[in-house]
Design a protein around this motif. Structure first.
Motif, short mmCIF file in Angstrom:
data_model
loop_
_atom_site.label_atom_id
_atom_site.label_comp_id
_atom_site.label_asym_id
_atom_site.label_seq_id
_atom_site.Cartn_x
_atom_site.Cartn_y
_atom_site.Cartn_z
N ASP A 1 0.84 -1.21 0.00
CA ASP A 1 0.00 0.00 0.00
C ASP A 1 0.87 1.26 0.00
O ASP A 1 0.53 2.27 -0.63
CB ASP A 1 -1.03 0.01 1.15
N GLY A 2 2.03 1.20 0.67
CA GLY A 2 2.94 2.35 0.66
C GLY A 2 3.40 2.64 -0.76
O GLY A 2 3.38 3.80 -1.22
N LEU B 1 -1.27 -5.04 -1.41
CA LEU B 1 -1.16 -5.66 -0.09
C LEU B 1 -1.47 -4.57 0.94
O LEU B 1 -0.57 -3.86 1.40
CB LEU B 1 0.26 -6.18 0.07
N ASN C 1 -1.92 -3.36 4.14
CA ASN C 1 -1.69 -3.67 5.58
C ASN C 1 -1.60 -2.38 6.42
O ASN C 1 -1.25 -2.45 7.59
CB ASN C 1 -0.44 -4.54 5.75
N ASP D 1 0.53 -0.20 6.64
CA ASP D 1 1.82 -0.18 7.34
C ASP D 1 2.94 -0.24 6.30
O ASP D 1 2.76 -0.83 5.24
CB ASP D 1 1.88 -1.43 8.23
N LEU D 2 4.08 0.36 6.61
CA LEU D 2 5.28 0.13 5.80
C LEU D 2 5.94 -1.10 6.43
O LEU D 2 6.95 -1.03 7.12
CB LEU D 2 6.19 1.37 5.82
N ASN D 3 5.29 -2.22 6.18
CA ASN D 3 5.46 -3.42 6.98
C ASN D 3 6.88 -3.98 6.97
O ASN D 3 7.42 -4.37 8.01
CB ASN D 3 4.46 -4.47 6.46
MG LIG Z 1 2.21 -1.77 3.48
#
Ligand SMILES: [Mg+2]
Ligand SMILES: Cc1ncc(C[n+]2csc(CCOP(=O)(O)OP(=O)(O)O)c2C)c(N)n1
Length: 588
Positions: free
Chosen positions: A442-443, A473, A475, A477-479
């Motif tokens: 998503d980032g 994806l 989430n 978050d910058l997972n």
């Molecule tokens: Mg992400």
């Protein structure tokens, strides 16, 4: 009207078989844009949203076709926007030519608007060749050399055209002292090592009892030869990420990816082998290779400067992968003892069982690995698959099974966020009859991917197969970096830097006239893949996934474990969800 330098530029690019240019206009390239208008159907111009997208598309074109990718941008800001995509190509050793504008010759040095020192700006990224066309007579040799150097050195080159030169009459060089006379033909040479060196390599490989192969992007044309060598030597092979599509994963002795994103089977292959054969790879992480002295090694690379760089090779061969393996094969003895191969195959079997089990563990609301695992069951053989930098790289690396005929593109060496949608777009222009897939965080979607959807909406009706399918994806978050903070930095997740806004990606797609689908739980996954594949237009899949599923590297060090638990102890906000996930994994 007389032919201008701008007209000549496109004429010459056509002579080099360039069919398409990715770019964005500006008055710094007016003389090139007007010439493009006159060139008509001779050359296709793909209009992007951001020059970085153009450079990623040129890089993606080169990664997927092996041909030179060409991008075009205006002076100053346009040229600056290209940089990251150009570095992506340079670091992964792909041929890209950048054509950029500059202010008129008479104004240079006058602190004029949009005047940037472009020679200095491109000096590093186009270190093999960057030139300003200060006289019309130069145009021919600057284009010819930029193309030839990009192709032969597999690198990035740049030509800068001041805007008055673009509009000047094209002039052929005279024939006198100091004139330059170039031509446009180029073909790759056949590069094979000397017989004596092939014999030395064969001796090492014949003496080995447990041969491991590491295969990278340099083996892209050597699938049959790699398989023949692996069969003869009863070897297993691991793949560097850039070499993912080089060999199919349905071979029972493919241990899949190597490295932090890699598999346990690749880890064991490297730790248990007594002989290493590296082909066309500069995979960087030495801890995943045998310890120095553990294995005898043979390495094959077309570039001598990449030899004996990651592991000291007993025999280091300069050569084309396919040609060299073909020359080596008659010298290799067929290994009789099948026990090593059996060991490798049992590691591979266990690896796929474990990966499938991990992908199916329950999560809230969806395990991020499941869409990747299911994808392998739905994806057609002729797919082009791209992945961005983030957790989608990890799941793509581990859970997506390559089959013969597939192509992939990722940012291997620069590992930049942002390119996956651009690569997939480049795939659609180069292979309009093949479906293209992009896996994007998503980032990364918010960084550049969403803009690429506008490009998809603009062009998809030209593609005979309109399927460009982007899986986000989601989430929030910058997972990948959140995990790096925990396991490398011993720090809990930092909300201020790591959280990204929740966006409705399916709605975003629909607004653009594309299809938007959502995966919000495991039951959605097969249904949504089937729906996406039946679509008559590009699709965005918003996969609402759990950010707390731990994707462990194939080998976890004491230091990483310690850091991770330190991060938890310091009060990571997601602690309880993460520990629940971990206990599910350990139980499984
Ligand atoms: Mg992400
Ligand atoms: C241009 C750029 N900026 C920053 C980074 C550092 N980085 C690597 S992965 C990552 C997180 C990516 O987040 P996202 O796209 O949401 O994917 P996720 O890991 O969450 O699946 C970041 C910030 C990078 N590699 N490239």
């Amino acid at each position: 009207m007389a032919k201008t330098v701008g007209d000549f530029l496109f004429e010459r690019l056509r002579l080099w078989n360039v069919e398409r240019v990715f770019g964005y206009p500006g008055d710094g390239i007016n003389g090139i844009v007007t010439a493009l208008g006159r060139a008509g159907d001779e050359i296709e111009f793909v209009q992007v949203r951001h020059e970085e997208e153009a450079a990623f598309m040129a890089s993606g074109h080169a990664k997927l076709t092996g041909e030179v990718g060409v991008c075009l941008a205006t002076s100053g800001p346009g040229a600056i926007h290209l940089l990251n995509g150009l570095y992506d190509a340079k670091l992964d050793r792909k041929p890209v030519v950048a054509i950029v504008g500059q202010q008129a010759r008479a104004s240079l040095g006058g602190h004029f608007q949009q005047e940037v020192d472009l020679l200095s700006l491109f000096k590093d990224v186009a270190s093999d060749y960057v030139q300003v066309c200060t006289a019309p007579e130069q145009a021919r040799h600057l284009i010819d050399r930029a193309m030839r150097i990009a192709k032969s050195q597999r690198t990035v080159t740049a030509v800068i055209f001041p805007n008055d030169v673009q509009e000047a009459d094209a002039v052929a060089p005279g024939h006198e002292h100091g004139t330059i006379h170039t031509g446009a033909d180029f073909s790759q040479p056949r590069v094979i090592p000397n017989d004596a060196d092939l014999a030395r390599a064969a001796a090492v490989l014949n003496a080995g009892k447990r041969v491991a192969m590491l295969v990278g992007a340099g083996a892209w044309n050597a699938e049959n030869e790699v398989v023949a060598v692996a069969e003869t030597l009863q070897a297993g092979f691991a793949k560097a990420l850039l070499g993912k599509a080089v060999l199919p994963d349905d071979l029972p002795y493919s241990t899949g990816q190597i490295g932090l994103l890699g598999t346990t089977a690749s880890w064991k292959l490297m730790k248990e082998c007594d002989t290493l054969l590296m082909i066309g790879s500069t995979f960087p992480y030495s801890e995943f290779l045998p310890k120095e002295g553990q294995a005898k090694a043979v390495q094959i690379d077309i570039d001598p400067t990449m030899l004996s760089l990651r592991y000291p090779a007993d025999v280091a061969l300069v050569g084309d992968a396919a040609e060299t393996l073909r020359a080596l094969l008659p010298l290799l003895e067929r290994k009789r003892d099948g026990s090593w191969r059996e060991t490798v195959e049992s590691h591979v079997k266990t690896m796929w069982e474990e990966e499938g089990a991990k992908a199916h563990l329950s999560a809230d609301p969806l395990n991020p690995e499941l869409p990747f695992w299911e994808f392998s069951k739905h994806v057609p053989d002729n797919a082009v698959i791209t992945a961005d930098t983030g957790m989608s790289t990890t799941f793509f690396a581990r859970a997506v099974k390559m089959r013969r005929g597939m192509k992939t593109a990722i940012s291997g060496t620069l590992a930049t966020m942002g390119p996956a949608v651009s690569y997939a777009l480049a795939a659609k222009f180069a292979f309009p009859d093949r479906p293209a897939f992009a896996f994007v965080g998503d980032g990364a979607m918010q960084m550049l991917g969403s803009n690429g959807l506008v490009t998809a909406a603009k062009y998809y009706k030209r593609w005979s197969d309109p399927r460009l399918i982007v899986l986000v994806l989601n989430n929030r978050d910058l997972n990948m970096v959140s995990w790096e903070l925990r396991s490398l930095g011993g720090s809990p997740k930092v909300f201020a830097t790591q959280d990204v806004p929740d966006v409705d990606y399916a709605a975003q797609a629909e607004i653009l006239g594309l299809r938007g689908l959502t995966m919000a739980g495991p039951a959605d996954v097969p249904r949504v893949w089937a729906e996406a594949l039946a679509s008559d237009r590009p699709v965005v899949i918003d996969a609402k996934v759990d950010p707390n599923v731990v994707a462990l590297p194939p080998h976890v060090t004491f230091e990483q474990t310690k850091n991770f638990f330190l991060a938890m102890a310091k009060g990571d906000s997601d602690r309880s969800a993460i520990l629940t996930q971990l206990s599910r994994q350990w139980a499984a």
